[in-house]
Design an enzyme around this catalytic site. Structure first.
Site, PDB file in Angstrom:
ATOM      1  N   MET A   1       1.528   4.777  -3.899  1.00 38.71           N
ATOM      2  CA  MET A   1       0.254   4.903  -4.615  1.00 38.71           C
ATOM      3  C   MET A   1      -0.281   3.532  -5.017  1.00 38.71           C
ATOM      4  SD  MET A   1      -0.443   7.998  -4.316  1.00 38.71           S
ATOM      5  CE  MET A   1      -1.959   7.899  -5.243  1.00 38.71           C
ATOM      6  N   GLU A   2       0.600   2.618  -5.344  1.00 37.29           N
ATOM      7  CA  GLU A   2       0.178   1.263  -5.714  1.00 37.29           C
ATOM      8  C   GLU A   2      -0.429   0.551  -4.520  1.00 37.29           C
ATOM      9  OE1 GLU A   2       2.685   2.759  -8.881  1.00 37.29           O
ATOM     10  OE2 GLU A   2       2.897   2.829  -6.719  1.00 37.29           O
TER      11      GLU A   2
ATOM     12  N   LEU B   1      -0.183  11.077 -12.903  1.00 40.26           N
ATOM     13  CA  LEU B   1       1.244  11.387 -12.848  1.00 40.26           C
ATOM     14  C   LEU B   1       2.085  10.274 -12.231  1.00 40.26           C
ATOM     15  CD1 LEU B   1       1.031  15.182 -11.952  1.00 40.26           C
ATOM     16  CD2 LEU B   1       1.153  14.090 -14.203  1.00 40.26           C
ATOM     17  N   CYS B   2       1.493   9.109 -12.012  1.00 41.10           N
ATOM     18  CA  CYS B   2       2.244   7.956 -11.503  1.00 41.10           C
ATOM     19  C   CYS B   2       3.009   7.298 -12.645  1.00 41.10           C
ATOM     20  CB  CYS B   2       1.307   6.921 -10.877  1.00 41.10           C
ATOM     21  SG  CYS B   2       0.739   7.359  -9.246  1.00 41.10           S
ATOM     22  N   HIS B   3       4.216   6.842 -12.324  1.00 37.15           N
ATOM     23  CA  HIS B   3       5.022   6.118 -13.305  1.00 37.15           C
ATOM     24  C   HIS B   3       4.562   4.662 -13.375  1.00 37.15           C
ATOM     25  CE1 HIS B   3       7.624   9.510 -12.255  1.00 37.15           C
ATOM     26  NE2 HIS B   3       8.190   9.341 -13.429  1.00 37.15           N
TER      27      HIS B   3
ATOM     28  N   ASP C   1     -18.966  -3.950  -3.846  1.00 39.26           N
ATOM     29  CA  ASP C   1     -19.706  -4.355  -5.042  1.00 39.26           C
ATOM     30  C   ASP C   1     -20.331  -5.736  -4.868  1.00 39.26           C
ATOM     31  OD1 ASP C   1     -20.537  -4.193  -7.861  1.00 39.26           O
ATOM     32  OD2 ASP C   1     -19.040  -5.774  -8.143  1.00 39.26           O
TER      33      ASP C   1
END
Length: 166
Positions: A117-118, A75-77, A132
């Site tokens: 969120m970014e 739901l992030c733009h 990793d």
């Protein structure tokens, strides 16, 4: 409790309409840490990890992740980011923590919605990249303390996390 904006009147998930919101400068800062054995940290510091420049590759991975956040979080733009900066700091062990790497991401845009969120995605992916690249030496690494430190801009104004967590 604040109404959740990602649900419509029927309780169905939807992407929030930000079309009528004014564009403002938005900034978010997030941080996190990956803890590891002292030998792993020393190998990163010496630049002798077989897969290459751990911190350089983690920095690029974090930048790339910030740009791809809307592909990962449903739901992030999609946003036109104006700045993504990652700071990766080697931290020696102390009395309370194992040694490790702290990652801080600063993300900016000018637009109708924030970049929290970014910033959080950038931190997580940078730390996962370190995992990793070093897992052959240390499968017991722990990613911890990922959180939003601050955000500025938009209708809700500024948020700055308390020292002990918010």
């Amino acid at each position: 409790m604040t109404q959740l904006t990602h649900f419509d009147s029927n309780g169905q998930a939807h992407m929030v309409d930000v079309g009528d919101k004014p564009s403002t400068r938005r900034v978010a800062v997030a941080a996190g840490r990956i803890e590891m054995q002292a030998e792993t940290l020393a190998t990163i510091r010496a630049g002798s990890v077989k897969k290459g420049d751990v911190l350089g590759i983690a920095r690029i991975a974090g930048i790339q992740a910030a740009k791809k956040t809307s592909d990962l979080i449903p739901l992030c733009h999609p946003l036109a980011l104006t700045r993504v900066a990652l700071d990766l700091v080697l931290c020696p062990p102390d009395d309370s923590t194992r040694g490790g790497v702290t990652c801080t991401a600063t993300v900016e845009t000018v637009g109708p919605t924030g970049v929290e969120m970014e910033a959080l995605t950038a931190v997580q992916v940078a730390l996962l990249t370190i995992y990793d690249m070093c897992k052959a030496m240390d499968r017991g690494m722990t990613i911890t303390d990922v959180r939003l430190l601050e955000k500025h801009g938009g209708k809700s104004g500024s948020f700055v996390a308390r020292e002990t967590g918010a």
